[in-house]
Design a protein around this motif. Structure first.
Motif, PDB file in Angstrom:
ATOM      1  N   VAL A  20     -16.461  14.184  68.348  1.00  0.00           N
ATOM      2  CA  VAL A  20     -17.895  14.148  68.037  1.00  0.00           C
ATOM      3  C   VAL A  20     -18.476  15.553  68.037  1.00  0.00           C
ATOM      4  O   VAL A  20     -19.297  15.891  67.172  1.00  0.00           O
ATOM      5  N   GLN A  21     -18.055  16.388  68.976  1.00  0.00           N
ATOM      6  CA  GLN A  21     -18.549  17.765  69.009  1.00  0.00           C
ATOM      7  C   GLN A  21     -18.134  18.518  67.742  1.00  0.00           C
ATOM      8  O   GLN A  21     -18.935  19.246  67.146  1.00  0.00           O
ATOM      9  N   TRP A  22     -16.907  18.322  67.327  1.00  0.00           N
ATOM     10  CA  TRP A  22     -16.409  19.002  66.132  1.00  0.00           C
ATOM     11  C   TRP A  22     -17.132  18.509  64.880  1.00  0.00           C
ATOM     12  O   TRP A  22     -17.567  19.305  64.048  1.00  0.00           O
ATOM     13  N   LEU A  23     -17.248  17.160  64.766  1.00  0.00           N
ATOM     14  CA  LEU A  23     -17.936  16.601  63.600  1.00  0.00           C
ATOM     15  C   LEU A  23     -19.407  17.021  63.559  1.00  0.00           C
ATOM     16  O   LEU A  23     -19.941  17.318  62.490  1.00  0.00           O
ATOM     17  N   GLY A  24     -20.041  17.029  64.724  1.00  0.00           N
ATOM     18  CA  GLY A  24     -21.441  17.428  64.771  1.00  0.00           C
ATOM     19  C   GLY A  24     -21.655  18.863  64.330  1.00  0.00           C
ATOM     20  O   GLY A  24     -22.596  19.168  63.596  1.00  0.00           O
ATOM     21  N   ALA A  25     -20.776  19.739  64.774  1.00  0.00           N
ATOM     22  CA  ALA A  25     -20.897  21.146  64.370  1.00  0.00           C
ATOM     23  C   ALA A  25     -20.587  21.312  62.891  1.00  0.00           C
ATOM     24  O   ALA A  25     -21.233  22.110  62.193  1.00  0.00           O
ATOM     25  N   ARG A  26     -19.622  20.571  62.400  1.00  0.00           N
ATOM     26  CA  ARG A  26     -19.211  20.701  60.996  1.00  0.00           C
ATOM     27  C   ARG A  26     -20.269  20.164  60.025  1.00  0.00           C
ATOM     28  O   ARG A  26     -20.468  20.715  58.947  1.00  0.00           O
ATOM     29  N   HIS A  27     -20.936  19.066  60.424  1.00  0.00           N
ATOM     30  CA  HIS A  27     -21.892  18.422  59.524  1.00  0.00           C
ATOM     31  C   HIS A  27     -23.345  18.682  59.890  1.00  0.00           C
ATOM     32  O   HIS A  27     -24.248  18.134  59.252  1.00  0.00           O
ATOM     33  N   GLY A  28     -23.579  19.496  60.915  1.00  0.00           N
ATOM     34  CA  GLY A  28     -24.939  19.865  61.269  1.00  0.00           C
ATOM     35  C   GLY A  28     -25.765  18.732  61.851  1.00  0.00           C
ATOM     36  O   GLY A  28     -26.966  18.642  61.594  1.00  0.00           O
ATOM     37  N   TRP A  29     -25.140  17.855  62.639  1.00  0.00           N
ATOM     38  CA  TRP A  29     -25.875  16.752  63.262  1.00  0.00           C
ATOM     39  C   TRP A  29     -26.873  17.290  64.279  1.00  0.00           C
ATOM     40  O   TRP A  29     -26.709  18.371  64.833  1.00  0.00           O
ATOM     41  N   ALA A  30     -27.874  16.492  64.549  1.00  0.00           N
ATOM     42  CA  ALA A  30     -28.897  16.858  65.533  1.00  0.00           C
ATOM     43  C   ALA A  30     -28.274  16.931  66.925  1.00  0.00           C
ATOM     44  O   ALA A  30     -27.276  16.262  67.222  1.00  0.00           O
ATOM     45  N   ALA A  31     -28.891  17.725  67.778  1.00  0.00           N
ATOM     46  CA  ALA A  31     -28.373  17.926  69.132  1.00  0.00           C
ATOM     47  C   ALA A  31     -28.391  16.642  69.957  1.00  0.00           C
ATOM     48  O   ALA A  31     -27.597  16.477  70.881  1.00  0.00           O
ATOM     49  N   LYS A  32     -29.270  15.698  69.627  1.00  0.00           N
ATOM     50  CA  LYS A  32     -29.345  14.463  70.398  1.00  0.00           C
ATOM     51  C   LYS A  32     -28.033  13.682  70.329  1.00  0.00           C
ATOM     52  O   LYS A  32     -27.678  12.986  71.282  1.00  0.00           O
ATOM     53  N   TRP A  33     -27.288  13.822  69.243  1.00  0.00           N
ATOM     54  CA  TRP A  33     -26.001  13.117  69.141  1.00  0.00           C
ATOM     55  C   TRP A  33     -24.959  13.777  70.028  1.00  0.00           C
ATOM     56  O   TRP A  33     -24.099  13.109  70.591  1.00  0.00           O
ATOM     57  N   ALA A  34     -25.045  15.080  70.173  1.00  0.00           N
ATOM     58  CA  ALA A  34     -24.133  15.769  71.095  1.00  0.00           C
ATOM     59  C   ALA A  34     -24.429  15.367  72.531  1.00  0.00           C
ATOM     60  O   ALA A  34     -23.515  15.138  73.322  1.00  0.00           O
ATOM     61  N   TYR A  35     -25.704  15.255  72.871  1.00  0.00           N
ATOM     62  CA  TYR A  35     -26.081  14.819  74.219  1.00  0.00           C
ATOM     63  C   TYR A  35     -25.626  13.384  74.476  1.00  0.00           C
ATOM     64  O   TYR A  35     -25.186  13.054  75.577  1.00  0.00           O
TER      65      TYR A  35
END
Length: 71
Positions: free
Chosen positions: A29-44
């Motif tokens: 999830v951390q990798w996908l979030g960084a790659r696709h520019g997801w909002a920080a709330k998904w990382a949290y």
């Protein structure tokens, strides 16, 4: 009826699988979030889910340890 040692071994395997899957999912999830520019709330949210899995595994492991030591 399963012996206590067999039940403990099965619970330890389950805890190990939960730790491994939680860690891989968290990294994914951390990798996908960084790659696709997801909002920080998904990382949290992924962080909280991983922490929950780790705490659950710690509690299961602690209960098995207490049971084996007769406390």
């Amino acid at each position: 009826m399963a012996r206590p040692a067999d039940r403990d071994a099965a619970q330890m395997r389950l805890a190990a699988v939960v730790i491994a899957v939680a860690m891989l999912a968290w990294i994914g999830v951390q990798w996908l979030g960084a790659r696709h520019g997801w909002a920080a709330k998904w990382a949290y949210l992924a962080d909280l889910a991983a922490i929950g899995a780790f705490v659950w595994s710690l509690l299961v492991t602690w209960r098995i340890w207490r049971r084996r030591n007769g406390a």
